[in-house]
Design an enzyme around this catalytic site. Structure first.
Site: not given
Lengths: 429, 429
Positions: B79, B148, B172
């Protein structure tokens, strides 16, 4: 003129600028002139760049009185583990020499927004751990200023800046504040953002500040934290209850430091404080060891990138900590976390109804430079529990070096700690 | 060949490489070929650079069998809030486009040390908050993958990589895992270092991982955390006690998702689990609100640098969060911290003797892209309390999209959570 300006506290500086008695540029020039004179002896600064400071002053000059912040024009020293977008940040390690972060640490941005002049970066030990930097104690340059916030404590003590910021993972604010004879304030764990600050052990790392009065320390910390509730007035004397809760660690305190501490306690008692003095409950006694277990285990993880990519450039001190952490089993770490949680849940047993705890800030005076940055023992347990704490200058040791009084409150009670510390500060004056 | 290789789980990949059946290069090439084919539809990747991957492969090729790590040659997606020394890291914000960190995030360094190939950076929402990136749900590209950790969840779901890492401050990891039909694991708060990861709200931020089996998720997380105790086998069926503790938040769950959840609970009960089902104790009911107060107050502080230097380049979503946080008083924040502490100290009331809690992972299926990244409600309270949690794929909704089962354990009991989740995973298969 230089001597007079650099001895003003931060709020006096801010008032003088606001009233037009002096300009921010006058004050900065006075500080830089004083640093020029003293830096050869003290070596508090890692990075000082006149052009960068002048650029900040130009921006401040464009502000009207009503858009100015509470620290408008006041110079601040920044420990070199806090990122700055306009100055290099090396974390006390040759690995990161010349590193240019893309941002300010969040706490630094808050200071800029309040009008502070970020004067320069102060010397830190390597990654805020044991390996000393170049800084010397301004009271006796053969002695350590303490660590890890060495340059910040020395710069404030030597009147180079009225304010500086540091951090505390073990005792890195309280110890240098005590050794250098200034006020150090470490707020409760988690109240000041550490975004943009190099981590040593994330469940222990806390911001800290240095000033020459409790009121100044509270002001700068309140700005960094965005707290309107940390600038209350001094407590009233009849309200103050104090507990002296001794642990086995206290046996390590030198006789001279204990005498100075006992005299302070007597003084506060005569001044009206309600002081109780007993052994700490059993569950609080092993906490220094618990703190070290968590420190080493977490540090071994925080420095995974340096361990992988730059192992040969780490000092023996930090390498030993990482190896110690890698040898701690998950079970030992979870036991330490459980011991911390148990003590936190039983915090009332420790305070026993008192507002604040008192202890010596350190085992004694600042050691000689060659002996290292000093023993952090007296702050380990309180940092572990996330207590807000303040170190006040309090007497001298046999070599004439400063000693400190450490005051702590319950987590989240920073405002009360500040009020009580102001009352104690006034009694010690 | 491509199809076959990319569908292997991470441990099957590692075994095949170790046994010499395939090379790391074969596997990476298969993943990249599959990404080439699918990326136009899914857009999971923020940065992919063949040269950087080849440099990693060259280093891995020099290693002898006995110096290889447990993920030798296994590609992982990272990420883009985790720093990488060899790839740009922009945190989902145009402010930091092209930013080159001087280090790896600690968790990324641990993966490299274990032999993983850091294949590329996956799409994150802006600063891991609400503003969606470009990624689409691989099961239906008109729908959100959740956020996210959007790119990481989508990449694992679409067989682009067997493993990817994300984070969780609200929901997330759990939410995108559920929407994309993969396993998501968010360990207990504080067990994986977030050094080198952009913070959203420091007392909530937690690392998370994505995989296609619980065993793979546990393996990658154990490497990131340096934990030998997170890879235990499945629990025995007779040992599993489960609690379904309902809060008012549950009224928001869609009827279809509740039906799927109740069927799963029945299935586990018939398989031998001891399931109790009641309302959560009163103090646990307002925790979603408490979580949001802490999130906003802390976020307003973490983003002080961006707020000062780049305000115009922040999205309306994050700007509103910062303004909300700046409007929260210190007293409101401390009340929220006190409510969290009270609930944490009373955690046994919530578990009531059970090993794990169960809940739907989300309110329902993945919404359409134009509706945002979905509601995080079902994970707010558990993230607030730092509970380790796992989302397992569990049934489909009316549109044929995946649903998820969320399992949580007491803080620090990650190993037990993993064992229990393995047992449940086997029952759901």
């Amino acid at each position: 003129m230089v001597d007079e300006l650099v001895r003003l506290d931060a709020q006096a500086c801010a008032r003088a600028i606001l009233q037009g008695d002096i300009t921010a540029s006058d004050l900065v020039s006075a500080c830089l002139a004083h640093i020029d004179e003293r830096e050869g002896a003290v070596e508090a600064w890692q990075h000082l760049e006149r052009d960068v400071v002048d650029r900040q002053l130009s921006v401040l000059d464009t502000m009207t009185t009503d858009t100015r912040g509470p620290l408008h024009g006041v110079p601040v020293g920044i420990k070199d583990i806090y990122d700055t977008f306009d100055m290099p940040t090396a974390y006390g390690s040759e690995i990161y020499a010349g590193n240019r972060p893309p941002w300010d640490a969040a706490a630094v941005a808050r200071l800029r927004a309040a009008g502070a002049v970020i004067l320069g970066k102060t010397v830190t030990t390597e990654f805020a751990y044991w390996k000393a930097g170049k800084t010397r104690n301004p009271h006796d340059t053969t002695r350590t200023p303490g660590g890890s916030s060495s340059g910040s404590a020395a710069a404030v003590a030597d009147f180079m800046v009225p304010l500086a910021i540091g951090s505390q993972t073990v005792a890195s604010t309280v110890r240098p504040a005590s050794y250098c004879g200034v006020v150090g304030f470490k707020p409760s764990y988690g109240r000041i953002s550490l975004t943009g600050v190099k981590s040593l052990a994330s469940s222990l790392d806390t911001a800290g500040v240095f000033a020459r009065t409790v009121s100044d320390a509270a002001l700068i910390a309140s700005i960094m934290a965005g707290r309107s509730d940390w600038t209350a007035a001094a407590s009233s004397p009849d309200a103050l209850t104090v507990r002296v809760a001794r642990t086995p660690d206290w046996d390590e305190v030198t006789a001279d430091a204990m005498t100075a501490f006992e005299m302070t306690v007597s003084l506060l008692r005569s001044a009206g404080a309600d002081v109780s003095d007993t052994d700490a409950p059993g569950r609080f006694k092993p906490l220094s060891t618990v703190q070290n277990t968590i420190l080493a285990f977490e540090a071994a993880r925080e420095f995974s990138s340096e361990w992988l990519h730059h192992r040969a450039r780490l000092s023996p001190e930090i390498s030993e900590l990482i190896e110690e952490g890698n040898a701690i089993t998950p079970e030992q770490f979870e036991d330490a976390v459980t011991a911390r949680r148990g003590a936190s849940e039983a915090i009332e047993e420790l305070f026993a109804g008192a507002d604040v705890l008192l202890a010596p800030s350190t085992l004694g005076e600042a050691p000689l430079i060659e002996e290292g940055t000093g023993n952090p023992l007296m702050s380990r347990a309180w940092t572990l529990l996330g207590l807000p704490s303040i170190s006040l200058p309090c007497g001298k040791g046999p070599a004439g070096m400063p000693l400190g009084l450490q005051i702590a409150a319950r987590p989240g009670r920073d405002g009360e700690l500040i009020s009580d510390a102001k009352w104690i500060e006034a009694r010690l004056a």
